[in-house]
Design a protein around this motif. Structure first.
Motif, PDB file in Angstrom:
ATOM      1  N   GLU A  94       0.828  -1.208   0.000  1.00  0.00           N
ATOM      2  CA  GLU A  94       0.000   0.000   0.000  1.00  0.00           C
ATOM      3  C   GLU A  94       0.866   1.264   0.000  1.00  0.00           C
ATOM      4  O   GLU A  94       0.586   2.214  -0.735  1.00  0.00           O
ATOM      5  CB  GLU A  94      -0.917   0.005   1.212  1.00  0.00           C
ATOM      6  N   ILE A  95       1.905   1.268   0.813  1.00  0.00           N
ATOM      7  CA  ILE A  95       2.805   2.422   0.893  1.00  0.00           C
ATOM      8  C   ILE A  95       3.507   2.632  -0.441  1.00  0.00           C
ATOM      9  O   ILE A  95       3.624   3.760  -0.928  1.00  0.00           O
ATOM     10  CB  ILE A  95       3.825   2.233   2.038  1.00  0.00           C
ATOM     11  N   ALA A  96       3.976   1.549  -1.055  1.00  0.00           N
ATOM     12  CA  ALA A  96       4.686   1.641  -2.331  1.00  0.00           C
ATOM     13  C   ALA A  96       3.759   2.152  -3.438  1.00  0.00           C
ATOM     14  O   ALA A  96       4.177   2.951  -4.277  1.00  0.00           O
ATOM     15  CB  ALA A  96       5.267   0.286  -2.710  1.00  0.00           C
ATOM     16  N   GLU A  97       2.499   1.698  -3.432  1.00  0.00           N
ATOM     17  CA  GLU A  97       1.538   2.176  -4.434  1.00  0.00           C
ATOM     18  C   GLU A  97       1.324   3.679  -4.317  1.00  0.00           C
ATOM     19  O   GLU A  97       1.286   4.388  -5.319  1.00  0.00           O
ATOM     20  CB  GLU A  97       0.201   1.452  -4.280  1.00  0.00           C
ATOM     21  N   LYS A  98       1.197   4.162  -3.086  1.00  0.00           N
ATOM     22  CA  LYS A  98       0.996   5.596  -2.871  1.00  0.00           C
ATOM     23  C   LYS A  98       2.223   6.391  -3.289  1.00  0.00           C
ATOM     24  O   LYS A  98       2.100   7.522  -3.746  1.00  0.00           O
ATOM     25  CB  LYS A  98       0.674   5.869  -1.404  1.00  0.00           C
ATOM     26  N   GLY A  99       3.404   5.800  -3.117  1.00  0.00           N
ATOM     27  CA  GLY A  99       4.643   6.479  -3.474  1.00  0.00           C
ATOM     28  C   GLY A  99       5.053   6.289  -4.922  1.00  0.00           C
ATOM     29  O   GLY A  99       6.036   6.883  -5.370  1.00  0.00           O
ATOM     30  N   GLY A 100       4.343   5.417  -5.635  1.00  0.00           N
ATOM     31  CA  GLY A 100       4.637   5.193  -7.044  1.00  0.00           C
ATOM     32  C   GLY A 100       5.928   4.426  -7.298  1.00  0.00           C
ATOM     33  O   GLY A 100       6.604   4.629  -8.290  1.00  0.00           O
ATOM     34  N   ARG A 101       6.269   3.514  -6.404  1.00  0.00           N
ATOM     35  CA  ARG A 101       7.465   2.697  -6.592  1.00  0.00           C
ATOM     36  C   ARG A 101       7.157   1.245  -6.223  1.00  0.00           C
ATOM     37  O   ARG A 101       6.163   0.983  -5.544  1.00  0.00           O
ATOM     38  CB  ARG A 101       8.628   3.236  -5.763  1.00  0.00           C
ATOM     39  N   PRO A 102       8.007   0.311  -6.641  1.00  0.00           N
ATOM     40  CA  PRO A 102       7.737  -1.102  -6.325  1.00  0.00           C
ATOM     41  C   PRO A 102       8.011  -1.397  -4.846  1.00  0.00           C
ATOM     42  O   PRO A 102       8.899  -0.790  -4.247  1.00  0.00           O
ATOM     43  CB  PRO A 102       8.714  -1.865  -7.220  1.00  0.00           C
ATOM     44  N   PRO A 103       7.245  -2.322  -4.248  1.00  0.00           N
ATOM     45  CA  PRO A 103       7.486  -2.679  -2.843  1.00  0.00           C
ATOM     46  C   PRO A 103       8.797  -3.448  -2.684  1.00  0.00           C
ATOM     47  O   PRO A 103       9.233  -4.153  -3.595  1.00  0.00           O
ATOM     48  CB  PRO A 103       6.286  -3.543  -2.478  1.00  0.00           C
ATOM     49  N   LEU A 104       9.415  -3.303  -1.528  1.00  0.00           N
ATOM     50  CA  LEU A 104      10.650  -4.024  -1.225  1.00  0.00           C
ATOM     51  C   LEU A 104      10.322  -5.417  -0.701  1.00  0.00           C
ATOM     52  O   LEU A 104       9.307  -5.610  -0.028  1.00  0.00           O
ATOM     53  CB  LEU A 104      11.453  -3.259  -0.171  1.00  0.00           C
ATOM     54  N   GLU A 105      11.198  -6.375  -0.991  1.00  0.00           N
ATOM     55  CA  GLU A 105      11.032  -7.733  -0.484  1.00  0.00           C
ATOM     56  C   GLU A 105      11.586  -7.822   0.934  1.00  0.00           C
ATOM     57  O   GLU A 105      12.701  -7.373   1.206  1.00  0.00           O
ATOM     58  CB  GLU A 105      11.756  -8.739  -1.377  1.00  0.00           C
ATOM     59  N   ILE A 106      10.826  -8.433   1.839  1.00  0.00           N
ATOM     60  CA  ILE A 106      11.246  -8.586   3.228  1.00  0.00           C
ATOM     61  C   ILE A 106      12.234  -9.737   3.326  1.00  0.00           C
ATOM     62  O   ILE A 106      11.960 -10.847   2.872  1.00  0.00           O
ATOM     63  CB  ILE A 106      10.032  -8.830   4.143  1.00  0.00           C
ATOM     64  N   LYS A 107      13.392  -9.470   3.933  1.00  0.00           N
ATOM     65  CA  LYS A 107      14.406 -10.500   4.147  1.00  0.00           C
ATOM     66  C   LYS A 107      14.166 -11.190   5.484  1.00  0.00           C
ATOM     67  O   LYS A 107      14.149 -12.412   5.570  1.00  0.00           O
ATOM     68  CB  LYS A 107      15.799  -9.853   4.130  1.00  0.00           C
ATOM     69  N   SER A 108      13.973 -10.402   6.546  1.00  0.00           N
ATOM     70  CA  SER A 108      13.713 -10.979   7.862  1.00  0.00           C
ATOM     71  C   SER A 108      12.994  -9.963   8.738  1.00  0.00           C
ATOM     72  O   SER A 108      12.999  -8.768   8.461  1.00  0.00           O
ATOM     73  CB  SER A 108      15.017 -11.413   8.541  1.00  0.00           C
ATOM     74  N   ILE A 109      12.358 -10.480   9.785  1.00  0.00           N
ATOM     75  CA  ILE A 109      11.714  -9.620  10.771  1.00  0.00           C
ATOM     76  C   ILE A 109      12.176 -10.048  12.149  1.00  0.00           C
ATOM     77  O   ILE A 109      12.564 -11.201  12.360  1.00  0.00           O
ATOM     78  CB  ILE A 109      10.172  -9.665  10.677  1.00  0.00           C
ATOM     79  N   GLU A 110      12.157  -9.092  13.072  1.00  0.00           N
ATOM     80  CA  GLU A 110      12.610  -9.351  14.439  1.00  0.00           C
ATOM     81  C   GLU A 110      11.741  -8.549  15.379  1.00  0.00           C
ATOM     82  O   GLU A 110      11.554  -7.348  15.179  1.00  0.00           O
ATOM     83  CB  GLU A 110      14.079  -8.928  14.497  1.00  0.00           C
TER      84      GLU A 110
END
Length: 78
Positions: A55-71
């Motif tokens: 959703e954030i990427a769509e509003k900013g007009g760029r592709p979303p980033l792929e998540i590597k890991s979460i903590e």
């Protein structure tokens, strides 16, 4: 008008640091607590963050980033 102290219920959200494939990091991403603790592990959290990022990427007009890991913030490392 400001809220009175103590009117926000504690434990409503959990916070996560998210690390992306390009090496960037976003800190203290807020996730509803009801997504935690299920048999699916961290997958519901990942899906929630992925949807937010899309959703954030769509509003900013760029592709979303792929998540590597979460903590989880404040979790003890094993």
């Amino acid at each position: 008008m400001p809220k009175k102290p103590g009117t926000n219920p504690k434990g409503e959200f959990a916070f996560f640091n998210v690390f992306y494939e390009d090496g960037s990091q976003r800190s203290n991403r807020r996730v509803p607590s009801e997504l935690l603790g299920g048999l699916d592990g961290e997958e519901p959290v990942r899906a929630f963050l992925r949807d937010q990022d899309r959703e954030i990427a769509e509003k900013g007009g760029r592709p979303p980033l792929e998540i590597k890991s979460i903590e989880r913030v404040g979790a003890k490392k094993k």
